[in-house]
Design a protein around this motif. Structure first.
Motif, PDB file in Angstrom:
ATOM      1  N   ALA A 178       0.746  -1.150  -0.014  1.00  0.00           N
ATOM      2  CA  ALA A 178       0.073   0.164  -0.026  1.00  0.00           C
ATOM      3  C   ALA A 178       0.863   1.343   0.021  1.00  0.00           C
ATOM      4  CB  ALA A 178      -0.984  -0.147   1.208  1.00  0.00           C
ATOM      5  N   LYS A 179       0.690   2.121  -0.846  1.00  0.00           N
ATOM      6  CA  LYS A 179       1.418   3.309  -1.203  1.00  0.00           C
ATOM      7  C   LYS A 179       1.450   4.266   0.046  1.00  0.00           C
ATOM      8  CE  LYS A 179       1.423   3.937  -6.143  1.00  0.00           C
ATOM      9  NZ  LYS A 179       0.744   4.424  -7.233  1.00  0.00           N
ATOM     10  N   GLU A 180       0.368   4.327   0.883  1.00  0.00           N
ATOM     11  CA  GLU A 180       0.395   5.015   1.968  1.00  0.00           C
ATOM     12  C   GLU A 180       1.276   4.563   3.091  1.00  0.00           C
ATOM     13  OE1 GLU A 180      -3.258   2.382   2.205  1.00  0.00           O
ATOM     14  OE2 GLU A 180      -2.162   3.678   0.705  1.00  0.00           O
ATOM     15  N   LEU A 181       1.697   3.429   3.068  1.00  0.00           N
ATOM     16  CA  LEU A 181       2.807   2.880   4.118  1.00  0.00           C
ATOM     17  C   LEU A 181       3.970   2.999   3.706  1.00  0.00           C
ATOM     18  CD1 LEU A 181       0.881  -0.586   4.632  1.00  0.00           C
ATOM     19  CD2 LEU A 181       0.564   1.561   6.071  1.00  0.00           C
ATOM     20  N   ARG A 182       4.430   3.486   2.590  1.00  0.00           N
ATOM     21  CA  ARG A 182       5.738   3.388   2.094  1.00  0.00           C
ATOM     22  C   ARG A 182       6.590   4.571   2.352  1.00  0.00           C
ATOM     23  NH1 ARG A 182       6.231   0.581  -2.777  1.00  0.00           N
ATOM     24  NH2 ARG A 182       8.469   0.822  -2.057  1.00  0.00           N
ATOM     25  N   PRO A 183       6.165   5.713   2.600  1.00  0.00           N
ATOM     26  CA  PRO A 183       7.225   6.908   2.710  1.00  0.00           C
ATOM     27  C   PRO A 183       8.033   6.653   3.928  1.00  0.00           C
ATOM     28  CG  PRO A 183       4.933   7.962   2.133  1.00  0.00           C
ATOM     29  CD  PRO A 183       4.871   6.339   2.447  1.00  0.00           C
ATOM     30  N   GLY A 184       9.427   6.732   3.511  1.00  0.00           N
ATOM     31  CA  GLY A 184      10.474   6.822   4.733  1.00  0.00           C
ATOM     32  C   GLY A 184      10.838   5.190   4.783  1.00  0.00           C
ATOM     33  N   LYS A 185      10.229   4.150   4.158  1.00  0.00           N
ATOM     34  CA  LYS A 185      10.331   3.014   4.756  1.00  0.00           C
ATOM     35  C   LYS A 185      10.878   2.151   3.175  1.00  0.00           C
ATOM     36  CE  LYS A 185       6.931   3.488   8.265  1.00  0.00           C
ATOM     37  NZ  LYS A 185       5.866   3.088   8.871  1.00  0.00           N
ATOM     38  N   ILE A 186      11.483   0.907   3.711  1.00  0.00           N
ATOM     39  CA  ILE A 186      11.728  -0.267   2.900  1.00  0.00           C
ATOM     40  C   ILE A 186      10.804  -1.180   2.824  1.00  0.00           C
ATOM     41  CG2 ILE A 186      13.515  -1.659   1.996  1.00  0.00           C
ATOM     42  CD1 ILE A 186      14.518   1.147   2.014  1.00  0.00           C
ATOM     43  N   LEU A 187      10.263  -1.427   1.590  1.00  0.00           N
ATOM     44  CA  LEU A 187       9.320  -2.573   1.439  1.00  0.00           C
ATOM     45  C   LEU A 187       9.830  -3.877   1.052  1.00  0.00           C
ATOM     46  CD1 LEU A 187       6.385  -3.775   0.682  1.00  0.00           C
ATOM     47  CD2 LEU A 187       6.977  -3.346  -1.632  1.00  0.00           C
ATOM     48  N   ILE A 188       9.785  -4.741   1.999  1.00  0.00           N
ATOM     49  CA  ILE A 188      10.327  -6.009   1.562  1.00  0.00           C
ATOM     50  C   ILE A 188       9.303  -6.891   0.811  1.00  0.00           C
ATOM     51  CG2 ILE A 188      11.516  -8.413   2.568  1.00  0.00           C
ATOM     52  CD1 ILE A 188      11.885  -6.699   4.990  1.00  0.00           C
ATOM     53  N   ASP A 189       9.493  -6.994  -0.466  1.00  0.00           N
ATOM     54  CA  ASP A 189       8.492  -7.547  -1.229  1.00  0.00           C
ATOM     55  C   ASP A 189       8.991  -9.065  -1.445  1.00  0.00           C
ATOM     56  OD1 ASP A 189       6.672  -8.300  -3.087  1.00  0.00           O
ATOM     57  OD2 ASP A 189       7.361  -7.012  -4.833  1.00  0.00           O
ATOM     58  N   TRP A 190       8.061  -9.565  -0.462  1.00  0.00           N
ATOM     59  CA  TRP A 190       7.978 -11.126  -0.662  1.00  0.00           C
ATOM     60  C   TRP A 190       7.101 -11.861  -1.691  1.00  0.00           C
ATOM     61  CZ3 TRP A 190       3.090 -13.306  -0.026  1.00  0.00           C
ATOM     62  CH2 TRP A 190       2.189 -12.555   0.589  1.00  0.00           C
ATOM     63  N   SER A 191       6.399 -11.157  -2.074  1.00  0.00           N
ATOM     64  CA  SER A 191       5.320 -11.697  -3.196  1.00  0.00           C
ATOM     65  C   SER A 191       5.989 -11.911  -4.717  1.00  0.00           C
ATOM     66  CB  SER A 191       4.255 -10.536  -3.204  1.00  0.00           C
ATOM     67  OG  SER A 191       4.768  -9.324  -4.230  1.00  0.00           O
ATOM     68  N   GLN A 192       7.353 -11.679  -4.727  1.00  0.00           N
ATOM     69  CA  GLN A 192       7.992 -12.399  -5.986  1.00  0.00           C
ATOM     70  C   GLN A 192       7.979 -13.861  -5.897  1.00  0.00           C
ATOM     71  OE1 GLN A 192       7.866 -10.211  -8.126  1.00  0.00           O
ATOM     72  NE2 GLN A 192       9.379  -8.684  -7.990  1.00  0.00           N
ATOM     73  N   ASN A 193       7.831 -14.342  -4.739  1.00  0.00           N
ATOM     74  CA  ASN A 193       8.115 -15.858  -4.427  1.00  0.00           C
ATOM     75  C   ASN A 193       7.033 -16.940  -4.812  1.00  0.00           C
ATOM     76  OD1 ASN A 193      10.898 -15.857  -3.173  1.00  0.00           O
ATOM     77  ND2 ASN A 193       9.758 -14.272  -2.179  1.00  0.00           N
ATOM     78  N   VAL A 194       6.381 -16.616  -6.314  1.00  0.00           N
ATOM     79  CA  VAL A 194       5.413 -17.527  -6.496  1.00  0.00           C
ATOM     80  C   VAL A 194       5.824 -17.805  -8.046  1.00  0.00           C
ATOM     81  CG1 VAL A 194       3.679 -16.308  -5.306  1.00  0.00           C
ATOM     82  CG2 VAL A 194       4.023 -15.474  -7.465  1.00  0.00           C
TER      83      VAL A 194
END
Length: 287
Positions: free
Chosen positions: A214-230
């Protein structure tokens, strides 16, 4: 429209007709011929990471400032010797030799994206797990390095082999080799494992990490995108060029470089620099 200029070359037993080698594909003047030269010279280290994997190209016929498109299917007119694998509604190319790599580069397939398994070899079990570290607004690669070190601190005690690379764009990607063959799905699958690590770090470091897109959660933080593991997802291949203002490359790193980056050192490598690194360091992604 003027007719495309063509150059015929031979690579082993393969003959290729290359077009518009002088055409700039990057704003600084990096040409299609230079793209082909890069992929030819990087072939010894990139091919092991492409072999057996169905390829999705991002093609830029008019350069990185022009329109682009994802190409999954082998285009009509492709040489018969280009390997391919049929999966559901698509027939993907498989890049397993230098000639096929040059063929893809000649299509202005700048970015090469592959899955975590080798479908062309009949293997649908992933041989790696990826943590895609994507910086939100106000963050960059140095913050990604900090999170990569956090992931390493969690996984090191498990005895898992890990390698890390720049995305070639804004972020960083950390790959883990499963101890044994593990499917994507299920409670003990690689998807659940990656999700658990990401969500755990989001709980313990909520000021630095998010595990939801969710974009509103992203400012100033790192997204660990685990969803690539499919099975259906792909990630940019190590040593692939990226469509940035300069011909940057998704480049393997040493952990010492990651530590230095966490301390403020920038990490960004262009095609010539990536080639120099391979000459001096070998393939840091050989595991």
């Amino acid at each position: 429209m003027p007719e495309a200029s063509r150059t015929v070359i031979r690579i082993g037993e393969r003959e290729l007709s290359l077009s518009n080698l002088d055409k700039p594909l990057y704003p600084g003047g990096f040409t299609k011929g230079q793209v082909i030269d890069y992929y030819t010279r990087i072939a010894p280290v990139i091919l092991p990471h492409l072999k057996g994997r169905n390829l999705t190209m991002v093609r830029f016929p008019d350069g990185v400032e022009g329109q682009s498109f994802f190409a999954k299917n082998v285009p009509s007119g492709a040489p018969g010797w280009v390997a391919r694998v049929a999966l559901k509604d698509n027939t993907y190319p498989v890049i397993d030799d230098v000639a096929a790599l040059v063929w893809a580069a000649n299509l202005a397939g700048l970015e090469l994206h592959v899955p975590l398994h080798r479908a062309a070899d009949g293997v649908f079990t992933p041989d790696r797990i990826v943590f895609d570290l994507d910086p939100g607004p106000g963050c960059g690669v140095c913050e990604c390095a900090e999170i990569a070190l956090l992931i390493r601190s969690i996984l090191d005690p498990l005895g898992l082999a890990m390698v890390v690379k720049t995305s070639g764009s804004k972020g960083m990607q950390l790959y883990v080799r499963p101890v044994e063959a593990t499917p994507y799905d299920g409670e003990s699958g690689t998807t659940a494992f990656a999700k658990a690590v990401a969500e755990g770090l989001a709980r313990t470091h909520p000021e630095r990490v998010v595990s939801k897109q969710a974009k509103e959660l992203r400012p100033g933080k790192i997204l660990i995108d685990w969803s690539q593991n499919v099975r259906a997802k792909t990630t940019v291949c190590v040593y692939s060029l990226r469509a940035r203002p300069e011909p940057t490359v998704s480049t393997p790193l040493t952990w010492a470089e990651v530590e230095a980056c966490a301390g403020g050192a920038e990490l960004r490598f262009t095609a010539p620099e990536a080639l120099e690194r391979v000459d001096s360091l070998g393939d840091l992604f050989a595991w």
